[in-house]
Design a protein around this motif. Structure first.
Motif, PDB file in Angstrom:
ATOM      1  N   UNK A 122       2.494   6.200   0.809  1.00  0.00           N
ATOM      2  CA  UNK A 122       1.142   5.667   0.609  1.00  0.00           C
ATOM      3  C   UNK A 122       1.172   4.225   0.099  1.00  0.00           C
ATOM      4  N   UNK A 135      -2.051   2.400  -3.102  1.00  0.00           N
ATOM      5  CA  UNK A 135      -0.771   2.888  -3.614  1.00  0.00           C
ATOM      6  C   UNK A 135      -0.965   3.746  -4.865  1.00  0.00           C
ATOM      7  N   UNK A 136      -1.866   3.312  -5.773  1.00  0.00           N
ATOM      8  CA  UNK A 136      -1.927   3.944  -7.087  1.00  0.00           C
ATOM      9  C   UNK A 136      -3.032   4.978  -7.254  1.00  0.00           C
ATOM     10  N   UNK A 137      -4.100   4.868  -6.487  1.00  0.00           N
ATOM     11  CA  UNK A 137      -5.268   5.717  -6.771  1.00  0.00           C
ATOM     12  C   UNK A 137      -5.169   7.102  -6.145  1.00  0.00           C
ATOM     13  N   UNK A 138      -4.191   7.302  -5.257  1.00  0.00           N
ATOM     14  CA  UNK A 138      -3.994   8.639  -4.709  1.00  0.00           C
ATOM     15  C   UNK A 138      -4.961   9.000  -3.588  1.00  0.00           C
ATOM     16  N   UNK A 139      -5.372   8.034  -2.777  1.00  0.00           N
ATOM     17  CA  UNK A 139      -6.244   8.329  -1.637  1.00  0.00           C
ATOM     18  C   UNK A 139      -5.563   9.289  -0.671  1.00  0.00           C
ATOM     19  N   UNK A 140      -6.358  10.089  -0.009  1.00  0.00           N
ATOM     20  CA  UNK A 140      -5.791  11.030   0.953  1.00  0.00           C
ATOM     21  C   UNK A 140      -5.420  10.302   2.240  1.00  0.00           C
ATOM     22  N   UNK A 146      -1.047  15.482  -7.892  1.00  0.00           N
ATOM     23  CA  UNK A 146      -1.352  14.344  -8.763  1.00  0.00           C
ATOM     24  C   UNK A 146      -2.299  14.746  -9.869  1.00  0.00           C
ATOM     25  N   UNK A 166      -9.205  12.319  -3.033  1.00  0.00           N
ATOM     26  CA  UNK A 166     -10.355  12.927  -2.363  1.00  0.00           C
ATOM     27  C   UNK A 166     -10.721  14.268  -2.988  1.00  0.00           C
TER      28      UNK A 166
END
Lengths: 415, 122
Positions: free
Chosen positions: A34, A165-170, B1, B91
């Motif tokens: 990611x 990179x850091x926010x964890x988007x799908x 996470x 999400x």
């Protein structure tokens, strides 16, 4: 390992691979971790390695696969000790077969585009981010296309990548309900890519590279979201434009404006496909920017059939466009049509009301202003505006065309 | 996470906590939300917070300790509680955040928890 091993040839193949497969490879490379910025670093290192290696070993049969494998190894090596790096070279060759399948099996660019269009990303960064990551267009060019300062654009892009990179988007294709919400940004990026290819980036020996990619991506979206009329509208719009590709230059390679093009050179198949797409799109009863712009193109295309340009229809469409998607481009187009219908005062006002700090560096605004002044009989001002437009034009064929127009005006002045 | 959901509430929301007419609905909303997260197996930890009138803010400036009562008095939304959840991606975290009672009246801030495994320094 096929082709001849002359350094120039190899360098050209590497550069070509960079342009045509950049986004495909970035999409694959950034998925697992990611991290788009890291993928970009790995790929550029792989490209440097290719430029060094290929002149000696010959260009691999599948340059994409080679680059992918090399970039993946760079990514892995990042985390490993230096000594392992050297040991990776033979492994690299073995993995080429494996990577070839990966490249052919999946094109994940659309997936990456929808990640860039994630609601958690700054809306102003979405389309630029797609252009940079998926189509490999540099930040300075993107800044120009979006009429913002290069520094602002770079900062926006860096921030957006850090967020991904850091926010964890799908990562992955969003579900249908979600996808529709992100569609606007995806369509905007595809159209901006088309515009870039159209304006400057496509090289003479691959005239369709970026515009072709844009059309291909739009087809993919239309296929995935058959219920979305705006995707069809965008595809139609790009087909109308690209149908006129051969008519844009004369035999001497000079630029030919739309109203002087030879319609016999237009690609009828593309025009018919565009008309059909537009008709189907209109059945959804949801009108939008791209359908509107495509409809404007459709009016232009009808000129050779009816023998005149339907200004009333054009003005109506521009009014609609400004209501649906107000933009500097739409306002400029509307002003020119207003002037051509004889409403010079409104046309002038329309142009002067635009944010001056942005339009004064925007070549089309000066061309439009010149046109309006000319129709108003103010030839001196028309010349002055053209001079400024010429100064802002980077493409030689357009500069020549504008200079000719300016020359004609200068000659028409009383001595 | 791991994500932290930080819930803010309006002054109205806080008032509902102690008003006998509204308290059952208020607390019921929050406990069913927390239950849902627990049942889904995503809830790690968290707590509600006393109202902003109980808060103190500390700053150290030029070696001097400055203590004020409360956060900015004119802020419309105040921190009301937080949870840490474990979900696959942002999400999924956003989906949970949207179900929080205070998402309708104020807001929920969603942030990945910095950990040695997933932090930017890793």
């Amino acid at each position: 390992m096929s082709q001849p091993t002359d350094p120039d040839g190899s360098r050209r193949v590497a550069e070509q691979a960079a342009r045509t497969s950049y986004g495909r490879l970035i999409a694959i490379l950034s998925m697992r971790r990611r991290d788009i910025a890291a993928a970009e670093d790995a790929l550029s290192e792989a490209l440097i390695a290719a430029l060094r290696t290929w002149p000696q070993t010959g260009v691999p049969t599948n340059p994409d696969a080679w680059l992918l494998t090399a970039a993946r190894n760079r990514q892995k090596n990042e985390a490993r000790a230096r000594s392992v790096r050297q040991a990776a070279e033979p492994e690299l060759m073995q993995q080429i077969e494996l990577a070839e399948e990966t490249v052919q099996a999946s094109d994940r660019r659309l997936e990456l585009m929808f990640v860039c269009a994630h609601p958690a990303i700054d809306p102003a960064a979405r389309a630029p981010l797609m252009l940079q990551t998926v189509l490999g267009i540099d930040a300075a060019t993107i800044a120009r296309a979006f009429l913002v300062e290069p520094a602002t654009m770079s900062q926006r892009l860096v921030r957006a990548k850090a967020r991904i990179r850091d926010a964890g988007l799908r990562f992955g294709i969003p579900d249908r309900a979600e996808m529709a919400g992100r569609l606007d940004a995806v369509l905007d990026a595809i159209y901006a890519a088309f515009g870039q290819g159209w304006d400057r980036l496509d090289l003479p020996d691959m005239p369709e590279a970026l515009t072709g990619e844009a059309i291909w991506l739009a087809r993919l979206v239309v296929e995935m979201l058959p219920q979305e009329p705006e995707a069809k509208g965008l595809l139609a719009l790009m087909l109308y434009s690209s149908a006129r590709r051969l008519a844009r230059r004369d035999d001497a390679g000079r630029f030919v404006p739309l109203d002087r093009q030879d319609p016999r050179l237009w690609d009828r198949t593309r025009i018919l496909e565009a008309e059909a797409l537009l008709t189907v799109a209109s059945r959804a009863g949801r009108f939008g920017r791209y359908q509107c712009e495509a409809a404007i193109q459709s009016v232009h295309v009808q000129r050779p059939l009816t023998g005149r340009l339907n200004l009333t229809a054009l003005l109506k469409l521009y009014d609609l466009l400004v209501t649906h998607a107000d933009s500097i481009g739409a306002r400029i187009g509307r002003a020119v049509v207003l002037a051509e219908t004889g409403d010079i005062g409104s046309a002038r006002a329309e142009l002067d009301d635009l944010p001056q700090d942005r339009v004064r560096r925007h070549q089309p605004w000066w061309v439009a202003r010149s046109q309006v002044s000319l129709l108003a009989g103010d030839i001196a001002d028309a010349i002055a505006c053209l001079t400024e437009a010429i100064r802002l034009t980077e493409r030689p064929e357009i500069r020549d065309h504008l200079s000719d127009r300016r020359e004609t005006l200068v000659r028409s002045l009383p001595a | 996470m791991k994500f932290m959901l930080a819930f803010t509430e309006t002054a109205d929301d806080f008032d509902q906590r102690n008003d006998p007419a509204t308290a059952p609905v208020y607390w019921g909303g929050w406990s069913s939300f927390i239950d849902a997260m627990a049942q889904a197996g995503v809830f790690e930890s968290g707590a509600g917070l006393q109202g902003p009138h109980t808060a103190s803010t500390v700053r150290l400036r030029d070696g001097k300790r400055l203590v004020e009562d409360g956060p900015f008095a004119d802020t419309k939304e105040q921190l009301a509680g937080f949870v840490i959840i474990e979900v696959p991606d942002l999400d999924a975290a956003l989906d949970w955040a949207a179900r929080a009672p205070s998402a309708r009246t104020a807001s929920v801030e969603v942030r990945p928890v910095l950990s040695p495994m997933s932090g930017p320094a890793a």
